[in-house]
Motif scaffolding. Structure first.
Motif, PDB file in Angstrom:
ATOM      1  N   ARG A  20       0.853  -1.190   0.000  1.00 49.67           N
ATOM      2  CA  ARG A  20       0.000   0.000   0.000  1.00 49.67           C
ATOM      3  C   ARG A  20       0.885   1.235   0.000  1.00 49.67           C
ATOM      4  NH1 ARG A  20      -2.388   0.642   4.354  1.00 49.67           N
ATOM      5  NH2 ARG A  20      -4.442   1.394   3.686  1.00 49.67           N
ATOM      6  N   VAL A  21       0.713   2.090  -1.018  1.00 46.72           N
ATOM      7  CA  VAL A  21       1.612   3.223  -1.236  1.00 46.72           C
ATOM      8  C   VAL A  21       0.875   4.550  -1.105  1.00 46.72           C
ATOM      9  CG1 VAL A  21       3.200   4.319  -2.867  1.00 46.72           C
ATOM     10  CG2 VAL A  21       3.009   1.818  -2.806  1.00 46.72           C
ATOM     11  N   VAL A  40      -2.176   2.369  -4.738  1.00 45.07           N
ATOM     12  CA  VAL A  40      -2.045   3.696  -4.148  1.00 45.07           C
ATOM     13  C   VAL A  40      -3.240   3.928  -3.236  1.00 45.07           C
ATOM     14  CG1 VAL A  40      -1.999   6.183  -4.594  1.00 45.07           C
ATOM     15  CG2 VAL A  40      -0.738   4.617  -6.088  1.00 45.07           C
ATOM     16  N   VAL A  41      -2.975   4.262  -1.979  1.00 47.92           N
ATOM     17  CA  VAL A  41      -4.063   4.454  -1.018  1.00 47.92           C
ATOM     18  C   VAL A  41      -4.358   5.930  -0.768  1.00 47.92           C
ATOM     19  CG1 VAL A  41      -3.650   2.258   0.131  1.00 47.92           C
ATOM     20  CG2 VAL A  41      -2.461   4.312   0.938  1.00 47.92           C
ATOM     21  N   GLY A  42      -3.519   6.827  -1.298  1.00 50.24           N
ATOM     22  CA  GLY A  42      -3.768   8.244  -1.101  1.00 50.24           C
ATOM     23  C   GLY A  42      -2.730   9.102  -1.793  1.00 50.24           C
ATOM     24  N   GLU A  43      -3.066  10.387  -1.993  1.00 45.41           N
ATOM     25  CA  GLU A  43      -2.160  11.342  -2.616  1.00 45.41           C
ATOM     26  C   GLU A  43      -2.100  12.603  -1.773  1.00 45.41           C
ATOM     27  OE1 GLU A  43      -2.806  12.240  -6.713  1.00 45.41           O
ATOM     28  OE2 GLU A  43      -3.565  10.234  -7.183  1.00 45.41           O
ATOM     29  N   VAL A  79       5.678   5.348   1.827  1.00 45.57           N
ATOM     30  CA  VAL A  79       5.372   6.704   1.353  1.00 45.57           C
ATOM     31  C   VAL A  79       6.423   7.080   0.318  1.00 45.57           C
ATOM     32  CG1 VAL A  79       5.066   9.125   1.941  1.00 45.57           C
ATOM     33  CG2 VAL A  79       4.425   7.352   3.596  1.00 45.57           C
ATOM     34  N   LEU A  80       5.965   7.405  -0.887  1.00 46.92           N
ATOM     35  CA  LEU A  80       6.857   7.884  -1.946  1.00 46.92           C
ATOM     36  C   LEU A  80       6.891   9.398  -1.799  1.00 46.92           C
ATOM     37  CD1 LEU A  80       8.485   6.572  -4.222  1.00 46.92           C
ATOM     38  CD2 LEU A  80       6.558   7.003  -5.747  1.00 46.92           C
ATOM     39  N   MET A  81       7.989   9.924  -1.247  1.00 49.23           N
ATOM     40  CA  MET A  81       8.034  11.295  -0.745  1.00 49.23           C
ATOM     41  C   MET A  81       8.949  12.209  -1.555  1.00 49.23           C
ATOM     42  SD  MET A  81       6.990  13.192   1.967  1.00 49.23           S
ATOM     43  CE  MET A  81       6.763  12.102   3.390  1.00 49.23           C
ATOM     44  N   ASP A  82       8.378  13.299  -2.064  1.00 53.95           N
ATOM     45  CA  ASP A  82       9.187  14.345  -2.681  1.00 53.95           C
ATOM     46  C   ASP A  82       9.762  15.205  -1.562  1.00 53.95           C
ATOM     47  OD1 ASP A  82      10.328  16.075  -4.526  1.00 53.95           O
ATOM     48  OD2 ASP A  82       8.508  17.261  -4.759  1.00 53.95           O
ATOM     49  N   ILE A  83      10.975  15.710  -1.722  1.00 51.15           N
ATOM     50  CA  ILE A  83      11.585  16.520  -0.671  1.00 51.15           C
ATOM     51  C   ILE A  83      11.120  17.969  -0.738  1.00 51.15           C
ATOM     52  CG2 ILE A  83      13.748  17.540   0.137  1.00 51.15           C
ATOM     53  CD1 ILE A  83      15.135  14.971  -0.300  1.00 51.15           C
ATOM     54  N   ARG A  84      11.176  18.545  -1.926  1.00 49.16           N
ATOM     55  CA  ARG A  84      10.920  19.978  -2.037  1.00 49.16           C
ATOM     56  C   ARG A  84       9.475  20.237  -2.440  1.00 49.16           C
ATOM     57  NH1 ARG A  84      16.767  21.239  -4.917  1.00 49.16           N
ATOM     58  NH2 ARG A  84      17.998  20.688  -3.086  1.00 49.16           N
ATOM     59  N   MET A  85       8.664  20.538  -1.421  1.00 44.46           N
ATOM     60  CA  MET A  85       7.251  20.859  -1.622  1.00 44.46           C
ATOM     61  C   MET A  85       6.944  22.146  -0.872  1.00 44.46           C
ATOM     62  SD  MET A  85       5.364  17.121  -1.267  1.00 44.46           S
ATOM     63  CE  MET A  85       6.141  16.676   0.302  1.00 44.46           C
ATOM     64  N   PRO A  86       5.954  22.908  -1.320  1.00 41.61           N
ATOM     65  CA  PRO A  86       5.603  24.160  -0.633  1.00 41.61           C
ATOM     66  C   PRO A  86       5.022  23.879   0.742  1.00 41.61           C
ATOM     67  CG  PRO A  86       3.964  23.614  -2.294  1.00 41.61           C
ATOM     68  CD  PRO A  86       5.106  22.644  -2.489  1.00 41.61           C
TER      69      PRO A  86
END
Length: 229
Positions: free
Chosen positions: A4-5, A30-33, A52-59
């Motif tokens: 589950r991602v 995918v369980v959520g965005e 969790v597939l995590m981007d580093i640079r987010m607002p």
């Protein structure tokens, strides 16, 4: 079992692309965005994903802050974080690994490599991008962040000599198969020693063992060189 991602990235198009790729792969969903770190923290608590597939640079709340919060939450001890970044090697990635992330990949990763990475991290192993040189990784990891209590040499006293040896080789970037070949043992034996070391040191996964190995001085960071930049 289905992996589950949870997707965390501020680019809607990229999230949609990853969702299609993951949802069409057998054994994943995918369980959520989440569009920012705060939403990622909330959705992780709600869905308790495997990864969790995590981007580093987010607002707003960035991925580093979200990674720290997720990895520090006892209720999410079974959730792993795989960081996605435009920059393969930088201090933000090292900070994410210190915070508990299990590895990272560049955003230009192929579909096959992404799915393989998700499986690797979800299984409890770490994933350090092959494009990241050992020199740069070790240079960042060897220096603890001011807010992080570094692993001391004495802390490794709970390990056997064999466990320390295998931990050191793992920190140098060697796989279980490579370590097994060098020490003339089976890959299963290596994996057993790695997991025993993780248990004794309360490490979430192999990536945290790497951090501890450098911070405790078990492995010395090689000096910077022009060829590593």
């Amino acid at each position: 079992m289905t992996i589950r991602v949870l997707l965390a990235d501020d680019q809607a198009l990229l999230r949609a692309t990853f969702r299609i790729l993951i949802d069409t792969c057998e054994g994943m969903e995918v369980v959520g965005e989440a569009a920012d770190g705060a939403e990622a923290i909330a959705l992780a608590g709600e869905h308790r994903p495997d990864l969790v597939l995590m981007d580093i640079r987010m607002p707003g709340t960035d991925g580093l802050t979200a990674t720290t919060a997720i990895c520090a939450d006892p209720a999410l001890s079974g959730t792993r974080v795989l960081v996605l970044t435009t920059f393969e090697v930088d201090e933000y990635v090292a900070q994410a690994l210190r915070a508990g992330a299990s590895g990272f990949l560049g955003k230009d990763v192929t579909a096959e490599a992404l799915l393989a990475g998700i499986r690797t991290v979800a299984s409890g192993d770490s994933l350090l991008s092959p494009l990241a040189t050992r020199t740069l990784i070790s240079r960042f990891l060897a220096t603890p962040a001011p807010s992080v209590r570094p692993a001391t040499p004495g802390r490794l006293g709970v390990l056997t000599a064999r466990e320390r040896e295998i931990m050191a080789r793992a920190a140098e970037g060697r796989s279980n198969d490579e370590i097994a070949e060098q020490l003339y043992v089976s890959p299963l034996t290596v994996r057993t020693h790695v997991h025993r070391a993780m248990t004794k040191l309360n490490a979430r996964d192999r990536a945290q063992l790497v951090v501890m190995a450098y911070q405790s001085g078990l492995v010395q960071a090689p000096p910077p060189s022009d060829s590593a930049l």
